[in-house]
Design a protein around this motif. Structure first.
Motif, short mmCIF file in Angstrom:
data_model
loop_
_atom_site.label_atom_id
_atom_site.label_comp_id
_atom_site.label_asym_id
_atom_site.label_seq_id
_atom_site.Cartn_x
_atom_site.Cartn_y
_atom_site.Cartn_z
N ASP A 95 -18.63 6.50 1.74
CA ASP A 95 -18.40 6.56 3.19
C ASP A 95 -17.29 7.54 3.53
O ASP A 95 -17.37 8.28 4.52
N GLU A 96 -16.21 7.57 2.71
CA GLU A 96 -15.11 8.49 2.97
C GLU A 96 -15.58 9.94 2.83
O GLU A 96 -15.22 10.80 3.64
N LEU A 97 -16.38 10.22 1.82
CA LEU A 97 -16.89 11.57 1.63
C LEU A 97 -17.79 11.98 2.79
O LEU A 97 -17.72 13.11 3.29
N GLU A 98 -18.65 11.06 3.23
CA GLU A 98 -19.53 11.39 4.35
C GLU A 98 -18.72 11.64 5.62
O GLU A 98 -19.07 12.51 6.42
N ALA A 99 -17.64 10.89 5.81
CA ALA A 99 -16.79 11.11 6.98
C ALA A 99 -16.16 12.50 6.93
O ALA A 99 -16.09 13.20 7.95
N LEU A 100 -15.71 12.91 5.74
CA LEU A 100 -15.10 14.24 5.60
C LEU A 100 -16.13 15.34 5.85
O LEU A 100 -15.84 16.34 6.54
N VAL A 101 -17.32 15.19 5.30
CA VAL A 101 -18.36 16.20 5.49
C VAL A 101 -18.78 16.27 6.95
O VAL A 101 -18.95 17.35 7.53
N LEU A 102 -18.93 15.10 7.59
CA LEU A 102 -19.30 15.07 9.00
C LEU A 102 -18.24 15.78 9.85
O LEU A 102 -18.56 16.58 10.73
N GLY A 103 -16.98 15.49 9.56
CA GLY A 103 -15.90 16.15 10.30
C GLY A 103 -15.93 17.66 10.13
O GLY A 103 -15.75 18.41 11.09
N SER A 104 -16.17 18.12 8.90
CA SER A 104 -16.21 19.56 8.66
C SER A 104 -17.38 20.21 9.39
O SER A 104 -17.26 21.32 9.93
N ARG A 105 -18.52 19.52 9.44
CA ARG A 105 -19.67 20.06 10.17
C ARG A 105 -19.41 20.12 11.66
O ARG A 105 -19.82 21.06 12.34
N PRO A 137 -16.29 14.67 -9.54
CA PRO A 137 -17.26 14.46 -10.61
C PRO A 137 -18.68 14.59 -10.08
O PRO A 137 -18.92 14.53 -8.87
N ASP A 138 -19.64 14.76 -10.98
CA ASP A 138 -21.02 15.09 -10.58
C ASP A 138 -21.62 14.08 -9.61
O ASP A 138 -22.28 14.47 -8.64
N ASP A 139 -21.40 12.78 -9.84
CA ASP A 139 -22.05 11.79 -8.99
C ASP A 139 -21.52 11.84 -7.56
O ASP A 139 -22.27 11.71 -6.59
N LEU A 140 -20.21 12.08 -7.41
CA LEU A 140 -19.65 12.16 -6.06
C LEU A 140 -19.94 13.51 -5.42
O LEU A 140 -20.07 13.61 -4.20
N ARG A 141 -20.06 14.55 -6.23
CA ARG A 141 -20.43 15.86 -5.69
C ARG A 141 -21.81 15.79 -5.03
O ARG A 141 -22.06 16.42 -4.01
N ALA A 142 -22.69 14.99 -5.62
CA ALA A 142 -24.02 14.82 -5.03
C ALA A 142 -23.93 14.18 -3.65
O ALA A 142 -24.73 14.49 -2.76
N ASN A 143 -22.95 13.29 -3.44
CA ASN A 143 -22.78 12.68 -2.12
C ASN A 143 -22.40 13.72 -1.06
O ASN A 143 -22.78 13.60 0.11
N VAL A 144 -21.64 14.74 -1.47
CA VAL A 144 -21.29 15.81 -0.55
C VAL A 144 -22.52 16.65 -0.22
O VAL A 144 -22.77 17.00 0.93
N ASP A 145 -23.30 16.96 -1.26
CA ASP A 145 -24.47 17.84 -1.08
C ASP A 145 -25.59 17.17 -0.29
O ASP A 145 -26.40 17.85 0.34
N THR A 146 -25.65 15.84 -0.34
CA THR A 146 -26.76 15.14 0.32
C THR A 146 -26.27 14.22 1.43
O THR A 146 -26.87 13.18 1.70
N ALA A 147 -25.16 14.58 2.07
CA ALA A 147 -24.61 13.74 3.14
C ALA A 147 -25.66 13.46 4.20
O ALA A 147 -26.44 14.33 4.58
N THR A 148 -25.69 12.22 4.66
CA THR A 148 -26.77 11.77 5.56
C THR A 148 -26.43 11.93 7.04
O THR A 148 -27.23 11.58 7.90
N LEU A 149 -25.24 12.44 7.36
CA LEU A 149 -24.81 12.55 8.75
C LEU A 149 -24.71 14.01 9.15
O LEU A 149 -24.36 14.86 8.35
N THR A 150 -25.01 14.29 10.41
CA THR A 150 -24.92 15.67 10.89
C THR A 150 -24.51 15.66 12.35
O THR A 150 -24.32 14.60 12.95
N VAL A 151 -24.38 16.84 12.95
CA VAL A 151 -24.00 16.97 14.36
C VAL A 151 -24.97 17.93 15.03
O VAL A 151 -25.57 18.78 14.37
N PRO A 152 -25.17 17.79 16.36
CA PRO A 152 -26.07 18.72 17.06
C PRO A 152 -25.58 20.16 16.94
O PRO A 152 -24.37 20.43 17.02
N MET A 153 -26.50 21.07 16.75
CA MET A 153 -26.15 22.48 16.53
C MET A 153 -26.15 23.24 17.85
O MET A 153 -27.02 24.06 18.12
#
Length: 231
Positions: free
Chosen positions: A75-85, A111-127
């Motif tokens: 959840d923390e990683l997805e929050a960071l990725v969402l914020g960056s997007r 590590p590889d398993d958490l890197r995958a969470n960044v690459d496949t984050a399920t949240l996005t923002v309108p473009m």
């Protein structure tokens, strides 16, 4: 809860507070005994965390201790990725690049398993983009950090232009516009300026006479006082 997770929770709790926190309050919030708390604090201190304090006085975590990135939750990683997007879409070019760089640095040490969470984050923002900004907004952000005056040329909704000397405080990001909160020397009051209506900005190498933290507190109190009743 594992001991590692408990130690991480203790660090995060200390990180959220600048003032010393009494041991019993820490133990109660973490759901552990006071003896366990003392052992956990000793463990963290041995691992390099600059936790100062002692029983009866409270504990505080001094800045500088870095959490291992592998301790981020999904959840923390997805929050960071969402914020960056969000920043990449709503911010100016420099902020967008900074957001991308921050995520790239984070991804590089995961590590590889958490890197995958960044690459496949399920949240996005309108473009969709905000209103175009004519000036370099990073000049405003730099002045806010330095607590320096700015001279701006501002065009209001009727097309009338004025030159203002302001004390920049905060930039608010809305769906389509950015709004600069500032003290205006011309009006001798707090004012809000749409960044897309600022036609020029000139930084002044001089601090404004009051501390930004105090001004922001006053500005926030003003917003609360002006808010409609019942909101």
């Amino acid at each position: 809860m594992s001991r590692a997770a408990r130690l991480l929770d203790l660090l995060e709790l200390l990180r959220r507070h600048r003032a010393p926190i009494p041991g019993p309050a820490l133990a109660e919030e973490l759901g552990i005994s006071i003896r366990t708390l003392y052992r956990d604090i000793a463990t963290l201190q041995a691992q390099g965390a600059d936790i100062q304090g002692e029983p009866g006085l409270g504990y505080v975590l001094r800045p500088g201790f870095t959490l291992p990135p592998l301790m981020f939750s999904a959840d923390e990683l997805e929050a960071l990725v969402l914020g960056s997007r969000w920043v990449a879409v709503r911010g100016d070019a420099r902020l967008a690049a900074a957001a991308g760089n921050a995520v790239a640095k984070l991804r590089a040490v995961l590590p590889d398993d958490l890197r995958a969470n960044v690459d496949t984050a399920t949240l996005t923002v309108p473009m969709f983009r905000s209103e175009p900004v004519a000036i370099d907004a990073s000049v405003i952000r730099a002045a806010i950090r330095k607590e320096h005056r700015l001279v701006i040329t501002y065009q209001d909704q009727n097309g009338e232009s004025t030159t203002r000397t302001i004390w920049p405080l905060l930039i608010g990001f809305f769906d389509k516009v950015q709004v600069l909160a500032a003290w205006c020397e011309l009006r001798q009051d707090y004012r809000a300026f749409r960044v897309d209506r600022i036609r020029s900005v000139e930084p002044k190498d001089e601090r404004y006479p009051r501390r930004r933290t105090v001004l922001v507190q006053e500005w926030r109190a003003r917003q609360v006082a002006l808010a409609p009743a019942g909101n």
